[in-house]
Design an enzyme around this catalytic site. Structure first.
Site, PDB file in Angstrom:
ATOM      1  N   ARG A 234       0.842  -1.180   0.000  1.00 54.96           N
ATOM      2  CA  ARG A 234       0.000   0.000   0.000  1.00 54.96           C
ATOM      3  C   ARG A 234       0.881   1.234   0.000  1.00 54.96           C
ATOM      4  O   ARG A 234       1.940   1.272   0.643  1.00 54.96           O
ATOM      5  CB  ARG A 234      -0.935   0.007   1.212  1.00 54.96           C
ATOM      6  CG  ARG A 234      -2.122  -0.944   1.068  1.00 54.96           C
ATOM      7  CD  ARG A 234      -3.029  -0.507  -0.079  1.00 54.96           C
ATOM      8  NE  ARG A 234      -4.209  -1.348  -0.275  1.00 54.96           N
ATOM      9  CZ  ARG A 234      -4.293  -2.347  -1.136  1.00 54.96           C
ATOM     10  NH1 ARG A 234      -3.233  -2.667  -1.880  1.00 54.96           N
ATOM     11  NH2 ARG A 234      -5.416  -3.023  -1.284  1.00 54.96           N
ATOM     12  N   GLU A 263      -4.152   8.003  -5.221  1.00 55.94           N
ATOM     13  CA  GLU A 263      -4.440   7.335  -6.492  1.00 55.94           C
ATOM     14  C   GLU A 263      -5.754   7.854  -7.066  1.00 55.94           C
ATOM     15  O   GLU A 263      -6.728   8.009  -6.333  1.00 55.94           O
ATOM     16  CB  GLU A 263      -4.508   5.816  -6.293  1.00 55.94           C
ATOM     17  CG  GLU A 263      -3.181   5.213  -5.854  1.00 55.94           C
ATOM     18  CD  GLU A 263      -3.226   3.693  -5.724  1.00 55.94           C
ATOM     19  OE1 GLU A 263      -4.269   3.094  -6.067  1.00 55.94           O
ATOM     20  OE2 GLU A 263      -2.241   3.089  -5.287  1.00 55.94           O
ATOM     21  N   HIS A 282      -1.388   0.820 -10.341  1.00 54.71           N
ATOM     22  CA  HIS A 282      -2.058  -0.117  -9.425  1.00 54.71           C
ATOM     23  C   HIS A 282      -2.794  -1.213 -10.196  1.00 54.71           C
ATOM     24  O   HIS A 282      -3.966  -1.497  -9.953  1.00 54.71           O
ATOM     25  CB  HIS A 282      -3.037   0.619  -8.504  1.00 54.71           C
ATOM     26  CG  HIS A 282      -3.318  -0.153  -7.240  1.00 54.71           C
ATOM     27  ND1 HIS A 282      -3.725   0.458  -6.076  1.00 54.71           N
ATOM     28  CD2 HIS A 282      -3.265  -1.485  -6.955  1.00 54.71           C
ATOM     29  CE1 HIS A 282      -3.906  -0.463  -5.123  1.00 54.71           C
ATOM     30  NE2 HIS A 282      -3.629  -1.640  -5.645  1.00 54.71           N
TER      31      HIS A 282
END
Length: 321
Positions: A234, A263, A282
């Site tokens: 993360r 993000e 991601h």
């Protein structure tokens, strides 16, 4: 006649949910996006499958479904789902831990090879129609430090050992069951020592209050100038401004990042322009069959739930993973 009712929270159309038809006789599947979509089924619900959407829908649904004993999320990360309301709820919470581990481990190995073989240089030369042979590194015999040795970390270690890397793994303490994938366990208090001894570092930590910026400026400062940092856990676990400084100044060789504190990564962020940073949006945990694999994992747990067997991937709500 139904013996189990499952409420599936899913925004929009998701073809992978067609696999839920394999749940078996006696299972009632009710799919919706809004709380009112479940008005007729909530009083009889036994379980909730959170396939996407906003956690407010789940919270409101739990308040109207008193019989829910199990909540499952199709994702591994919980920071966007585990609200105080869900933490207090008596239901068992499970996640998709392990479903995406293989894809993430492959990304880590790909990132290591990306820098070892200087693939970016090859691409630049090809575009420039330049024939410029150069020496490349072998990763065999190098050391990989893994920060966060859960299912993802263990899968990374397995691939790394197969590639000839030596593996150091960080734990809360240095004592651990025998694991053929790990050459040496390192207690968390010696994080800087692990960083200093590693040619590559893979961060695979969950997002919790305890792991926030665990990889801070001091930890990054312990890395060798030739070191590579890879983050597939993360974004909040790494101090991004400190990492930007480290790669900009050449304090470390580079970084490969699949996760970020914000993000999508904002336009103008330094990571976009730094040639020694590999940016993945991601998607390292988005294999082609990922959504189907997550549904099949849920179905396996559903079968266990119905026969009263222990569920896989039970989450410790207090710890957040």
């Amino acid at each position: 006649m139904y013996d189990t009712t499952v409420l599936v929270i899913s925004p929009g159309s998701d073809p992978s949910l067609r696999l839920l038809s394999e749940a078996g006789e006696g299972v009632r599947i009710v799919t919706g996006e809004r709380v009112e979509d479940f008005d007729h089924a909530a009083p009889d619900a036994d379980a909730v499958f959170f396939s996407g959407g906003h956690r407010r829908v789940l919270e409101a649904l739990l308040a109207t479904a008193p019989g829910v004993r199990w909540v499952h999320t199709r994702w591994a990360g919980l920071e966007g789902l585990l609200s105080p309301a869900l933490a207090r709820h008596p239901s068992v919470l499970t996640n998709a831990r392990g479903v995406y581990s293989g894809a993430l481990a492959e990304f880590v190995l790909a990132a290591i090879l990306y820098f070892a073989k200087d693939l970016a240089r090859m691409v630049r030369n090809q575009r420039a129609e330049t024939w410029e042979p150069f020496e490349v590194e072998e990763i065999r015999g190098k050391t990989l430090g893994i920060v966060g040795y859960g299912h993802i970390g263990a899968t990374i270690a397995g691939l790394a050992r197969g590639a000839g890397l030596r593996v150091l793994a960080l734990r809360r303490s240095a004592t651990a069951p025998p694991d053929s994938r790990v050459d040496e366990w390192v207690p968390r208090r010696q994080l800087r020592d692990l960083m200093a001894r590693s040619d590559y570092v893979a961060v695979a930590l969950p997002a919790t209050a305890e792991t926030h910026h665990l990889v801070d400026a001091a930890a990054l400062g312990a890395l060798r100038r030739s070191a590579i940092l890879v983050n597939v856990g993360r974004g909040s676990t790494v101090d991004e401004p400190a990492l930007v400084h480290a790669v900009e100044t050449g304090a470390i060789r580079g970084a490969a990042l699949d996760v970020f504190e914000t993000e999508p990564l904002p336009v103008g962020h330094p990571f976009y322009r730094l040639e020694n940073v590999l940016v993945s949006p991601h998607c390292a945990d988005h294999p082609l069959t990922g959504r189907e694999d997550a549904v099949r994992h849920f179905l396996g747990n559903l079968a266990r739930f119905r026969r009263g067997a222990p569920l896989e991937n039970v989450v410790d709500k207090a710890r957040g993973y």
